[in-house]
Structures are given as C-alpha cells and as structure tokens.
Design a protein around this motif. Structure first.
Motif, PDB file in Angstrom:
ATOM      1  N   PRO A 154     -57.055 -38.462 -49.047  1.00 26.98           N
ATOM      2  CA  PRO A 154     -56.565 -37.286 -49.776  1.00 26.98           C
ATOM      3  C   PRO A 154     -57.405 -36.060 -49.418  1.00 26.98           C
ATOM      4  N   LYS A 155     -56.930 -34.883 -49.798  1.00 25.78           N
ATOM      5  CA  LYS A 155     -57.591 -33.638 -49.425  1.00 25.78           C
ATOM      6  C   LYS A 155     -59.015 -33.531 -49.943  1.00 25.78           C
ATOM      7  N   ASN A 156     -59.287 -34.075 -51.123  1.00 30.74           N
ATOM      8  CA  ASN A 156     -60.602 -33.933 -51.736  1.00 30.74           C
ATOM      9  C   ASN A 156     -61.506 -35.144 -51.519  1.00 30.74           C
ATOM     10  N   ALA A 157     -61.102 -36.018 -50.615  1.00 36.75           N
ATOM     11  CA  ALA A 157     -61.878 -37.241 -50.408  1.00 36.75           C
ATOM     12  C   ALA A 157     -63.276 -36.940 -49.886  1.00 36.75           C
ATOM     13  N   LEU A 158     -63.412 -35.988 -48.981  1.00 37.09           N
ATOM     14  CA  LEU A 158     -64.719 -35.694 -48.426  1.00 37.09           C
ATOM     15  C   LEU A 158     -65.656 -35.118 -49.488  1.00 37.09           C
ATOM     16  N   ALA A 159     -65.120 -34.251 -50.346  1.00 31.21           N
ATOM     17  CA  ALA A 159     -65.943 -33.702 -51.427  1.00 31.21           C
ATOM     18  C   ALA A 159     -66.402 -34.814 -52.361  1.00 31.21           C
ATOM     19  N   ALA A 160     -65.506 -35.749 -52.645  1.00 35.33           N
ATOM     20  CA  ALA A 160     -65.866 -36.871 -53.519  1.00 35.33           C
ATOM     21  C   ALA A 160     -66.920 -37.750 -52.861  1.00 35.33           C
ATOM     22  N   LEU A 161     -66.742 -38.036 -51.570  1.00 38.31           N
ATOM     23  CA  LEU A 161     -67.688 -38.886 -50.859  1.00 38.31           C
ATOM     24  C   LEU A 161     -69.064 -38.228 -50.805  1.00 38.31           C
ATOM     25  N   ASN A 162     -69.093 -36.933 -50.472  1.00 37.29           N
ATOM     26  CA  ASN A 162     -70.376 -36.225 -50.431  1.00 37.29           C
ATOM     27  C   ASN A 162     -71.080 -36.263 -51.778  1.00 37.29           C
ATOM     28  N   ALA A 163     -70.291 -36.201 -52.860  1.00 33.64           N
ATOM     29  CA  ALA A 163     -70.856 -36.175 -54.209  1.00 33.64           C
ATOM     30  C   ALA A 163     -71.445 -37.511 -54.626  1.00 33.64           C
ATOM     31  N   LEU A 164     -71.136 -38.578 -53.890  1.00 33.21           N
ATOM     32  CA  LEU A 164     -71.614 -39.907 -54.252  1.00 33.21           C
ATOM     33  C   LEU A 164     -72.733 -40.413 -53.345  1.00 33.21           C
ATOM     34  N   THR A 165     -73.055 -39.665 -52.302  1.00 34.46           N
ATOM     35  CA  THR A 165     -74.164 -40.056 -51.441  1.00 34.46           C
ATOM     36  C   THR A 165     -75.479 -39.855 -52.186  1.00 34.46           C
ATOM     37  N   THR A 166     -76.555 -40.428 -51.661  1.00 31.87           N
ATOM     38  CA  THR A 166     -77.846 -40.258 -52.316  1.00 31.87           C
ATOM     39  C   THR A 166     -78.270 -38.790 -52.306  1.00 31.87           C
ATOM     40  N   VAL A 167     -77.926 -38.071 -51.248  1.00 32.59           N
ATOM     41  CA  VAL A 167     -78.246 -36.643 -51.203  1.00 32.59           C
ATOM     42  C   VAL A 167     -77.401 -35.872 -52.212  1.00 32.59           C
ATOM     43  N   GLY A 168     -76.101 -36.173 -52.255  1.00 37.26           N
ATOM     44  CA  GLY A 168     -75.207 -35.475 -53.180  1.00 37.26           C
ATOM     45  C   GLY A 168     -75.578 -35.707 -54.629  1.00 37.26           C
ATOM     46  N   VAL A 169     -75.866 -36.950 -54.988  1.00 37.16           N
ATOM     47  CA  VAL A 169     -76.262 -37.241 -56.365  1.00 37.16           C
ATOM     48  C   VAL A 169     -77.654 -36.685 -56.642  1.00 37.16           C
ATOM     49  N   GLY A 170     -78.504 -36.643 -55.613  1.00 33.31           N
ATOM     50  CA  GLY A 170     -79.819 -36.040 -55.796  1.00 33.31           C
ATOM     51  C   GLY A 170     -79.709 -34.573 -56.181  1.00 33.31           C
TER      52      GLY A 170
END
Length: 289
Positions: A154-170
């Motif tokens: 989906p269009k927002n999949a990359l934003a969601a994935l980035n938000a769940l990485t250790t860097v994104g959650v950090g």
C-alpha cells in the motif's frame, strides 16, 4: 464461573500493523472482545489506519477516544494495544494523559523490531545478501497471505515500516519516553503523569506437532533474523524490546499473533493467551481503573 471484572473505565483494544476488524478468516480481537464482555467489561475496538506511522495512528486514536468518552460518559479509557497498537496507545497517553487511565502493551515493539530492520534493508539493493533479502520478504508475504491480506504494498507501507524499525521507534521514544525502562530488559515506571503502564509478550515456542499452526511456523522462520534477541522473540518483536512499565511477563510461549487469539488446537498445558486479558481486567479493576 468467573467473577465480574468490570473496570471503572472502558477498555479500547488497539490493533497494530495490517489490523482490521476482520482479516480473512481471522476477526482480530474476536476472542479477546468476547472474553472481556463475558466478565462485564465495556470494550471497544477503534478503527485506525491499517498501515501508517505511529503518530498518525496515535492522532486517529485520540479522535476515537473522544468518541468513546462522549458515548459512554466516562472520563478516561484503558488502552490495550497489540503490536504497533501499543505505540499508538503510548502516543495518546503522552499527548492526552487526562483522557487515559492506563496503557497496556501486548507484544509491542517498544524499542523497535529487528524484523522491521531486516525488511527495511531488504528493500535497499545490496544491503543484504540477495538470498536473505528474498527469503525474509517472501516469509513476510506468506504471513500476510495466511491472514487473507494482499501482498501488494500500500502507499503508506514504507512510512509504517520505517516507524517500526529500531531507528524509527528510537526517534519516537525520544519524543514519548513515558514508562520506558532505563536499562535494557528492565521494567519501566509503573505510573507516569497519572497513567498506569503495563506490558506482556511471548516467545515462539518449539515446534509442536499437535498444532501444526502455519502462522506459528512462519513466525518461527522469521525469528531466525533476530540478532540482538535470538530465540527470545515472537517472530516479530523481541522479548526485551517489548518491555514497558510494569512487565507482567515477556516469555509466554506463544508467537506474535497468538497473543490475541487461540490456536485451532491447543496442546495440553499451553498458556491461555485470551485468559490473560481477563486477568488483566481484574488487575485494572483492583487498581480502580
């Protein structure tokens, strides 16, 4: 016969990534919702974007909280977030603590997901060996197919994935650090700004020929990509990465999805993941929440 577990404030069950009211044969939170209703709990399932970053979903949750408060006349809500839903719940509690009595993280990636790290690298040519990148992406795709989802991004999949990485959650944690442990594997503060915080999670159990659960099989395969917490993860989230507030337990013998559903067949002595929610309602009741 179970005792009444009515809580002072309504409970909202907040879904995570790819969460819907129903996905294929699975109705998310169905078993949890029915079990809580059976013991007298007023329970709601807010509808958030299935695929988006943590703050966008958190803002949507705040709107849903307001609707529940208006509809019930309650002054606060108890939030139970599964997976990424825990991050949306944390956002809501950090921004509007006066509207939230408690936040409970169930299998929440509160320090990021090593699987998300691998998936993110798999999208960048050359970051992982081609065979590894293809294998982890295929396993994740198979997982979505089992849920009846689509493999199209989906269009927002990359934003969601980035938000769940250790860097994104950090980055998320830098802004919303409430109830995070001060050291790896420890417990966090029990109460912050008047909000109680709890968490629990599991680890993928050994293969059990009595169940032959395909979801558990994929979670077990995905668990091999964890480096920081090898053998101590549910296939999507590491055991210690899930810690938030009062840690009830972080090594229940179930995979990521089994923390919100019962398997079709359960081996003798298996942990009842749904009963944990009823026990938690009693815990909230005892805390006058």
């Amino acid at each position: 016969m179970q005792r009444n577990a009515t809580t002072l404030y309504p409970i909202l069950l907040v879904h995570g990534l790819f969460g819907f009211e129903r996905i294929g044969p699975f109705e998310l939170f169905h078993d949890v919702k029915q079990a809580l209703k059976a013991v007298g709990v007023q329970v709601f399932v807010p509808h958030l974007s299935a695929i988006h970053d943590n703050e966008v979903r958190g803002k949507q949750l705040l709107g849903q909280i307001d609707s529940v408060l208006r509809g019930t006349g309650a002054s606060k809500v108890n939030l139970i977030g599964h997976s990424q839903g825990a991050l949306a719940a944390r956002y809501a509690a950090a921004v509007a603590p006066q509207r939230v009595a408690s936040v409970t993280s169930v299998s929440g990636p509160n320090h990021g997901s090593e699987l998300a790290d691998f998936l993110r690298k798999a999208l960048i040519p050359g970051r992982l060996p081609e065979s590894v990148a293809q294998n982890v992406a295929t396993l994740f795709s198979d997982f979505l197919c089992l849920l009846g989802g689509t493999t199209a991004l989906p269009k927002n999949a990359l934003a969601a994935l980035n938000a769940l990485t250790t860097v994104g959650v950090g980055d998320f944690n830098d802004k919303y650090p409430q109830a995070l442990p001060e050291s790896w594997g420890a417990q966090g503060a029990e109460r912050v700004n008047g909000v109680r915080y709890y968490s629990w999670s599991g680890v993928v159990p050994e293969m059990n020929l009595q169940t032959l659960d395909p979801v558990q099989g994929i979670c077990r395969a995905l668990s091999q990509y964890f480096i920081t917490e090898p053998g101590q993860n549910d296939g999507f989230v590491g055991r210690y990465s899930s810690h938030l507030g009062t840690v009830i337990r972080s090594d229940y013998p179930f995979d990521h999805l089994r923390s919100l559903r019962r398997a079709s067949t359960e081996p003798a002595g298996a942990a009842d993941s749904i009963q944990l929610y009823v026990e938690h309602a009693l815990r909230l009741q005892a805390a006058n929440l």
